[in-house]
Enzyme design. Structure first.
Site, PDB file in Angstrom:
ATOM      1  CB  SER B  39      -0.703   0.006   1.146  1.00  0.00           C
ATOM      2  OG  SER B  39      -1.766   0.761   1.177  1.00  0.00           O
ATOM      3  CG  ASN B  40       0.892   3.709  -2.063  1.00  0.00           C
ATOM      4  OD1 ASN B  40       1.697   4.207  -2.419  1.00  0.00           O
ATOM      5  ND2 ASN B  40      -0.545   3.233  -3.007  1.00  0.00           N
ATOM      6  CG  HIS B  41       2.789   6.455   4.155  1.00  0.00           C
ATOM      7  ND1 HIS B  41       2.683   5.588   5.442  1.00  0.00           N
ATOM      8  CD2 HIS B  41       4.076   5.665   4.127  1.00  0.00           C
ATOM      9  CE1 HIS B  41       3.207   4.458   6.219  1.00  0.00           C
ATOM     10  NE2 HIS B  41       4.261   4.796   5.387  1.00  0.00           N
TER      11      HIS B  41
END
Lengths: 228, 228
Positions: B39-41
């Protein structure tokens, strides 16, 4: 605040007063670069409920937690971490404790190379992600010179839950293992169905909310501490 | 509820009444197996603030959101998704719209193979993770037969922010690009420092809270809609 004061009053002189506990909870987050990361599903709810139940009975509780959306339970000392390596260091800093309850969903792997800048998309297509193994926090606590009297692990399994969980208890060296079948959509949910495995038996608990799992588990821990 | 009713009353006949907007927000989550993901922040705060500001002015707002800890803003229709492919499908289902504002942090890549059971740790060490490219939602909306009149993208950059963001605006085909330097710990924060890039200029906005960024951006969008 009034509720906290009342609970605090009730807890003082509680059945676990003077006992030190370490609880781990939540996921770990393993960065690939400043933007991207590898992680595991884990709301932290089960671990936070256990920490709260312990504190309610007067225990001294350190909650080492990966990133979650949850508030620290009343009376619990929370140490917030991101990566597995940070979590291990925070746990070791809390030793000695009487009991460790490891509910955290620790990433087994992290990126071999963590980029300092955002990895750019290129026309050559996606990068291949080389992974390396993270420290095994549960096993490390079990092998530690200051090993807690009781170490309880949690195992999220999707296949052959009982077989995998029994093997895991022995491989990790923990006393009890709480297994749950995560195919049932337990992540983020308020209810849980678990099996408690010790050296002699595997007991299936009926489905109940995570607070009840916490309370029953803390009952079992109290019985253990009285007997040992 | 009273607040919502008052705001709803104010919003009726608002300056954006009758206009349709699509806003994307939050991260995407790309599973490796039932437990692990890439995922991504992204807290989603900036996108949710924009959706709220638009709805407050009477716009019809579809908020296509990856997993966040945020409640849906009042008056906004939220469509919750996990993966980039789900997000693209949800966005396309909302067309036609007047304006699309794409704040979501979409994973550029996903695992080539998504395991149906939890990948086991083995003595051979960690697996090598083969990645493949995800659909580019911003570029897809810009190239779409039902392209919105105005497409606004967001770019999180860590190096050469302005150079990378200007190139990205052209490569994606969007009208405006809002760039922010994510080395400054903007993830999850309430404040933001952005640069708004269009075909003619790049304007640095002073640091302000994410609601103010949202309101100023919506002011600019209103001016655009009046002029076009």
């Amino acid at each position: 605040a009034i509720r906290d004061a009342v609970l605090g009053q009730l807890a003082r002189g509680g059945s676990l007063a003077g006992r030190r506990f370490l609880v781990t909870a939540g996921p770990t987050v393993e960065p690939l670069d400043p933007v991207r990361f590898l992680s595991n599903h884990s709301s932290g709810k089960q671990g936070y409920a256990i920490a709260e139940a312990l504190a309610f009975r007067g225990a001294d509780v350190a909650l080492v937690s990966g990133p979650t959306a949850l508030a620290a339970p009343s009376g619990v000392r929370r140490i917030q971490v991101s990566t597995a390596r940070e979590m291990l260091a925070a746990c070791e800093a809390e030793l000695p404790v009487d009991v460790a309850v490891c509910t955290a969903a620790v990433s087994d792997w992290r990126a071999k190379v963590q980029a300092t800048g955002k990895i750019k998309k290129t026309s050559e297509g996606p990068p291949t992600l080389e992974l390396i193994e993270n420290p095994d926090i549960l096993a490390a606590l079990c092998r530690h010179a200051q090993r807690p009297k009781l170490v309880v692990g949690f195992a999220a399994e999707t296949d052959d839950v009982l077989v995998n969980a029994k093997a895991k208890r022995i491989r990790k060296g923990c006393d009890w293992l709480v297994a749950n079948d995560v195919r049932q959509g337990v992540f983020g949910a308020d209810r849980n169905t678990v099996t408690l495995i010790d050296g002699t038996e595997a007991v299936n608990w009926p489905e109940m909310d995570k607070r009840s799992v916490a309370n029953l588990l803390v009952d079992r821990i109290e019985e253990f501490l009285i007997a040992h």
